[in-house]
Every structure is written in C-alpha cells, then in structure tokens.
Design a protein around this motif. Sequence first.
Motif, PDB file in Angstrom:
ATOM      1  N   THR A  13     -30.771  88.333   5.310  1.00  0.00           N
ATOM      2  CA  THR A  13     -30.564  87.960   6.716  1.00  0.00           C
ATOM      3  C   THR A  13     -30.194  86.487   6.842  1.00  0.00           C
ATOM      4  OG1 THR A  13     -32.958  87.877   6.828  1.00  0.00           O
ATOM      5  CG2 THR A  13     -31.902  89.717   7.893  1.00  0.00           C
ATOM      6  N   PHE A  17     -26.915  84.911   8.600  1.00  0.00           N
ATOM      7  CA  PHE A  17     -27.017  83.883   9.639  1.00  0.00           C
ATOM      8  C   PHE A  17     -26.077  82.730   9.355  1.00  0.00           C
ATOM      9  CE2 PHE A  17     -29.019  80.090  11.384  1.00  0.00           C
ATOM     10  CZ  PHE A  17     -29.176  80.464  12.700  1.00  0.00           C
ATOM     11  N   SER A  20     -22.190  83.546   9.199  1.00  0.00           N
ATOM     12  CA  SER A  20     -21.543  83.818  10.478  1.00  0.00           C
ATOM     13  C   SER A  20     -21.025  82.535  11.117  1.00  0.00           C
ATOM     14  CB  SER A  20     -22.509  84.524  11.420  1.00  0.00           C
ATOM     15  OG  SER A  20     -23.486  83.618  11.870  1.00  0.00           O
ATOM     16  N   LEU A  27     -17.638  87.705  12.011  1.00  0.00           N
ATOM     17  CA  LEU A  27     -17.826  88.013  13.427  1.00  0.00           C
ATOM     18  C   LEU A  27     -16.666  88.866  13.895  1.00  0.00           C
ATOM     19  CD1 LEU A  27     -18.796  84.448  14.493  1.00  0.00           C
ATOM     20  CD2 LEU A  27     -20.301  86.385  14.649  1.00  0.00           C
TER      21      LEU A  27
ATOM     22  N   GLY B  55     -30.038  83.641  17.702  1.00  0.00           N
ATOM     23  CA  GLY B  55     -30.353  83.713  16.273  1.00  0.00           C
ATOM     24  C   GLY B  55     -30.243  85.126  15.753  1.00  0.00           C
ATOM     25  N   ARG B  58     -26.636  86.112  15.505  1.00  0.00           N
ATOM     26  CA  ARG B  58     -25.961  85.574  14.322  1.00  0.00           C
ATOM     27  C   ARG B  58     -26.366  86.329  13.063  1.00  0.00           C
ATOM     28  NH1 ARG B  58     -21.414  82.446  14.510  1.00  0.00           N
ATOM     29  NH2 ARG B  58     -21.402  81.525  16.572  1.00  0.00           N
ATOM     30  N   ILE B  59     -27.646  86.701  12.985  1.00  0.00           N
ATOM     31  CA  ILE B  59     -28.099  87.441  11.807  1.00  0.00           C
ATOM     32  C   ILE B  59     -27.417  88.803  11.767  1.00  0.00           C
ATOM     33  CG2 ILE B  59     -30.128  88.603  10.839  1.00  0.00           C
ATOM     34  CD1 ILE B  59     -31.697  86.091  11.652  1.00  0.00           C
ATOM     35  N   ASN B  61     -24.426  89.270  12.828  1.00  0.00           N
ATOM     36  CA  ASN B  61     -23.001  88.964  12.915  1.00  0.00           C
ATOM     37  C   ASN B  61     -22.417  89.212  14.300  1.00  0.00           C
ATOM     38  OD1 ASN B  61     -22.904  88.117  10.295  1.00  0.00           O
ATOM     39  ND2 ASN B  61     -22.416  90.140   9.511  1.00  0.00           N
ATOM     40  N   ARG B  62     -23.165  88.797  15.318  1.00  0.00           N
ATOM     41  CA  ARG B  62     -22.641  88.804  16.685  1.00  0.00           C
ATOM     42  C   ARG B  62     -22.696  87.372  17.194  1.00  0.00           C
ATOM     43  NH1 ARG B  62     -26.167  90.488  19.966  1.00  0.00           N
ATOM     44  NH2 ARG B  62     -27.918  90.906  18.613  1.00  0.00           N
ATOM     45  N   TYR B  63     -22.169  87.154  18.385  1.00  0.00           N
ATOM     46  CA  TYR B  63     -22.229  85.809  18.947  1.00  0.00           C
ATOM     47  C   TYR B  63     -23.538  85.569  19.686  1.00  0.00           C
ATOM     48  CZ  TYR B  63     -17.350  84.802  18.039  1.00  0.00           C
ATOM     49  OH  TYR B  63     -16.165  84.548  17.426  1.00  0.00           O
ATOM     50  N   ASN B  66     -23.258  83.550  25.110  1.00  0.00           N
ATOM     51  CA  ASN B  66     -22.547  82.272  25.021  1.00  0.00           C
ATOM     52  C   ASN B  66     -21.717  82.026  26.271  1.00  0.00           C
ATOM     53  OD1 ASN B  66     -20.564  84.111  24.678  1.00  0.00           O
ATOM     54  ND2 ASN B  66     -19.694  83.217  22.846  1.00  0.00           N
ATOM     55  N   PHE B 316     -38.831  79.786  14.533  1.00  0.00           N
ATOM     56  CA  PHE B 316     -37.610  80.292  13.906  1.00  0.00           C
ATOM     57  C   PHE B 316     -37.949  81.289  12.798  1.00  0.00           C
ATOM     58  CE2 PHE B 316     -34.160  80.288  10.882  1.00  0.00           C
ATOM     59  CZ  PHE B 316     -33.119  80.613  11.725  1.00  0.00           C
ATOM     60  N   VAL B 317     -39.022  81.023  12.062  1.00  0.00           N
ATOM     61  CA  VAL B 317     -39.425  81.981  11.023  1.00  0.00           C
ATOM     62  C   VAL B 317     -39.883  83.287  11.676  1.00  0.00           C
ATOM     63  CG1 VAL B 317     -40.956  82.368   9.077  1.00  0.00           C
ATOM     64  CG2 VAL B 317     -40.012  80.130   9.453  1.00  0.00           C
ATOM     65  N   TRP B 320     -36.718  85.037  12.504  1.00  0.00           N
ATOM     66  CA  TRP B 320     -36.084  85.467  11.261  1.00  0.00           C
ATOM     67  C   TRP B 320     -36.755  86.742  10.760  1.00  0.00           C
ATOM     68  CZ3 TRP B 320     -36.509  81.882   6.352  1.00  0.00           C
ATOM     69  CH2 TRP B 320     -35.704  82.386   5.347  1.00  0.00           C
ATOM     70  N   ILE B 321     -38.094  86.757  10.790  1.00  0.00           N
ATOM     71  CA  ILE B 321     -38.815  87.947  10.339  1.00  0.00           C
ATOM     72  C   ILE B 321     -38.525  89.115  11.267  1.00  0.00           C
ATOM     73  CG2 ILE B 321     -41.139  88.928  10.160  1.00  0.00           C
ATOM     74  CD1 ILE B 321     -42.008  86.283   8.977  1.00  0.00           C
ATOM     75  N   ALA B 323     -35.830  89.711  12.789  1.00  0.00           N
ATOM     76  CA  ALA B 323     -34.499  90.251  12.521  1.00  0.00           C
ATOM     77  C   ALA B 323     -34.414  90.918  11.160  1.00  0.00           C
ATOM     78  CB  ALA B 323     -33.467  89.131  12.605  1.00  0.00           C
ATOM     79  N   THR B 324     -35.446  90.776  10.327  1.00  0.00           N
ATOM     80  CA  THR B 324     -35.363  91.308   8.970  1.00  0.00           C
ATOM     81  C   THR B 324     -36.159  92.587   8.794  1.00  0.00           C
ATOM     82  OG1 THR B 324     -35.220  89.046   8.193  1.00  0.00           O
ATOM     83  CG2 THR B 324     -35.645  90.718   6.557  1.00  0.00           C
ATOM     84  N   LEU B 325     -37.415  92.583   9.240  1.00  0.00           N
ATOM     85  CA  LEU B 325     -38.308  93.662   8.838  1.00  0.00           C
ATOM     86  C   LEU B 325     -38.375  94.773   9.877  1.00  0.00           C
ATOM     87  CD1 LEU B 325     -41.262  91.588   7.458  1.00  0.00           C
ATOM     88  CD2 LEU B 325     -39.409  92.615   6.221  1.00  0.00           C
TER      89      LEU B 325
END
Lengths: 206, 398
Positions: A13, A17, A20, A27, B55, B58-59, B61-63, B66, B316-317, B320-321, B323-325
């Motif tokens: 991940t 991040f 991208s 993207l 965040g 982005r993880i 792969n989107r914007y 914005n 942020f962590v 991040w978690i 978005a991962t688990l």
Amino acid sequence: MLGEQIIKGMAVTARNFFESYVSKDRLTTVQYPEERLPQKGNTRQFPFLVYDGDDAEKGLRCVACQICEKECPPKCIYIVKSKDKKPDYKGQMQVYPVRFDIDLSVCMSCSICVEVCPFESIKMNTEFELSTADRFGGLLFGKDKLAKSNSYYQKVHPKDAAESDAVIAAEKAKAEAKAKAAAEAKAKAAAAAVSPAPPVTPAQPL
Amino acid sequence: MFNTLDQIFVNALHWLVSFVPEPWRPLASSMLCISFILMVFPAFFSIITIFERKGIGRIQNRYGPNRVGIPFTKIRLCGFGQFVPDGLKMLTKEDIVPRAADKLIHFLAPVVMLIPVLLAYAVLPFGRNMTMTDYDAGLLFFFAIGGAVEIAVFMAGWSSRNKYSLLGAMRAIAQMISYEIPLILSAVTVVMVVGSLKLEDIIAAQNQYTYGIAHWHVFTPWGLLGFVLYFIASLAESNRTPFDLPEAESEIIAGYFTEYSGFKFALFFLGEYLGMFAISGLGITLFLGGWTSPVSFLTWIPSYIWFFSKLITLIFVFIWIRATLPRLRMDQLMNFAWKFMLPLALINILIAGIWHFMNVEWQRWIVCSTLVLAAYVWLGRGLMHQQKLGKRTYRYAE
C-alpha cells in the motif's frame, strides 16, 4: 513469524501511495470537466440536421418527407411542411421543413430516424452535455439548434460522413449525367429539327 | 526567542486572564483552555477526514476529493475545503428518530459519547506547560474516563431498537472490554518504570538525552513491545480497521449508529475521531516522549509542533492500516486479544521489572531484548498454531 504478511501488505500500500504521485499512468481517473477522453466514432446521443454549404436555411438537406416523424418510436419529432419549394443540392425543387422540432426529454437515442432517412439529412450527434436549467424551452430543440454543417458531421463521425458524402456525390453525379443526357438529347433533337432531316425518322418527343 | 515561541500560547493565556478580576481568574483560565480544546481538536478532526479520504484514495490509485476550495474563485486548495460542505450537509440533514426508539436514551447517547472523550483532553500535555489540569493521577483519570465511552455505545445500540444497532453495540462492548485490558497493562509498564501516574512526570523522565538521543520509552525493548501492544489496542478501542467490527458496513450497516442521522451522526463521528486523537496523544505521551524532540539538536522546535507532528504521523499510520488490512472475524478478534495480547502484556510487565532492577546497561539490553523476541515468537506461534493458512479451497464451488 506473526506479522510478517502484515508488513508485506503495508509495503504494497505504501508503494501504491507514493507511486501515485510519481507515475501518471497509475491514476486512471479522467478528471472530467478539465480532461476528456476522445469520443468514440460510433457514439450517438441526439439527432441533428445536416446542411451543405454555409447557409443553414438554404443548404438544409431535409425535404420534410416526414418518414422520421412517422417512424420515431417515442414520437418526439414534429415537422411542418412548407407551402413553397426551394431547390435542393441536385437543383430539384423540393418542399422544406418550416418547423422541425425534437423533444430532448422524449428522444431515446435509438437512431431509427437516421436509418430511415433517404436523404442523408438526419444524423446522430456526439454532444452529450445537453442538460439545461429551462425544462420547457431548453429541452425542445428547434431547426435553428438542430442544424449543423456537413463539415461538423465530417468532424464528429468521419467514417459515416464519408459514406454519406459518397452517396450524395453518386446521386448528384447520376442527376447530372441524366441532366446532361437530357440536354444532349434535347440539343440533338433541336439540331434534328433545324436541319433538313429525312422525313422517315421523326424526332422523338422527350 | 525560543522561549517566547515555545510558550506563546501559555503567555497569551496569562495575558488574557490578567484582564479578569482576581477572584474570577481560575474560572476564566479554565474556560479559555476548554475553548482552545473545543476549537483546535474539532478543526483538526475536519482536516484529518480530508487527509484520510485523500490518503486512502492515493493508496487505491484515485485522486480523492480535490474539487472544493474557496467559493466563487478558481482556487481549489487541493480539495481541503471539502470539510465545510460536508459539515453543512451533516447539520442540515433531517434528524430521524425511529418510532420504536427510546427517545431520551437515543438523544443522550451521542452526547454521552462525546463528553468523556472531551474530558480525556483535560490531562493530555500538548506542549511544555500546556496541560490543562496537571492532575496527579492523570493516567488513571484518562483510562477511567475512557471506559465511559462503552456506555454511550451500548445506549445508542439498545435505544435504537434495531437488530443491527444491537449487534453492533454488543460487538463493540465485547471488543472494547477485551482490548482495554492489554491497553492498560501495556501502559502499566511505563508507570512501573517512571514511578508516577502524572503525565508531566512521565514526559520529564523521557526528556533526557544520551549521545544526543532522547530517552523515549519506545527506544527500549519493553517500551517497543509496550508501544506495539498499546497501538494495536488503541486501534481496537477507537474501532478502526481491522477492528471495525462494531460498525462493519458490509455486515451490519453502520453498527450502533445505524439509526442516527444528521447532527447526531456527526457527533458520533466526531466522538470517534476525537477518541482516536486522545488515545494516540496518550500513546505519544507514554512511549514517544510527548512534546519532546527525539534528538537533542532539534530541541529548538516548539514543543506543541513536536506533539502535533507526532499525532499526525500516528494518525497517518492509522489511515495506512485502514487502507491495508481487511476486517477480522469475531473469534479471531477475541483469540487475538485473550491469547496473544494479554499474555504478551503480562510478560512485558515482567520484562519491565527486570529492566528496572538490572543495573548494567548492556546486560539488561541483551536480557530484555531476548525475552521480548522470545515471547513474541512463542506467543505468535501459539496463535497461528491451529490455523490452516494457505490457499483457500472450496468444496462445492470450482
């Protein structure tokens, strides 16, 4: 060991991040109003009327035959025929539509009108941003809004436009050949009439 | 120069309070502190929601958002204005209360959720001399107040009269009570070593430097293990993925706040995030040195900047978690809490004791590191023992 796979997943991940921000092809989103994808060649949204030349009034191909009006499944086309006539691209005198309205809110983009039109006159547009704040007048497209030049048609549907141009050219050539043949025959007849011809072959009336 | 910048908020508070007549000064001072907390942390929450959405975007792969910036201009601020319309939307939505609900409890639950969370900020040190109440048993107060959140969750779940709400609330109670034990036990090690429940003292113990590196608790074997345990338990306490069973969207809609809408929903949301900040703030205070800097040559940076940058890093962590688990199953959650976290926290208390009573520096480093690693590997083996990990096989599909 416990937690190893979690670390691996977190690395994946994190790579997503950061990459991208670096590589643009990660993207895939197209940010629509600013960025646009090119239109597909066979897009069809809403019909428009083709005219030749520069003057929409004079060059309109439509002859108000009303076939499309009759064939339209949701009955969204409304045509009023003219009383007088004007010459079309072949020079033939034809009636023309005084009114040609299509209701955007009723049209279902089936393009049956395009298929039935024998004059290559009504075609499908690729324009899709048709929303309006005026739900009565804004959704009724009259002749002035529908008429688009042939060069526009060539731009949005190059392949179809080339085909329909070929048809028109063939028709025109045929008409011209016919006219030429007729003129020649006429000239011949006139020549025959003027010259002292033998009386056994009388001139054929055209 | 450094002192003025570091103490700018403290001095501003003293200056403002000096306008008030003498007998009213304590009251005015606390009112100002309260308004500071009520302003800063909800604002921080609104910024963090955008950070989280961007965040995670982005993880994946989107914007992410914005678009929204300053209205009537072309300035977009990278979408950081998004929280204003989001908040307005929340405020103007219809407030729906189910007909069968217990109206009073249903109304009270979000308030009861938010109040203990806000109270917890009273003892958190945001910077040098920036603790609102310098309470002697600050750590105890924090955990005691934090325990009250569970009541609010169950009030919400029970009063809604909805099976999803109730399921979510029961899951939340089970999870929060299970994870509160490793949370507190991992904090106990710090209390053992420092010998005080006062958060200022805990920071003072970490605010020393050897070879230019701070004495943060996370830089010791027991502290590292304690921090990891604390962090995992705080994920569970604040109902974040992978422990978001109480509000598992794909299973029980939104869990205990299924029947909430509009401003009450916003209060739950706010309470959840503020709880996350508070528990991270306490983790920073206990293990990451609070408002101190990690290396001695960076001590010129103001203390509150250190605190907030650590907080943002921890959040942020969390993101991040998230978005991962994927989400855990209920039995996995319980196994993890009772068969892994709890024994490891108990062993960690033992290790902290050994650390405290061994005097030779290199000896205690070797002994404690070996013990931490051995305990982790041994308990981790035990947790994974009976699980058949590997490719999933299907009996009927295929």
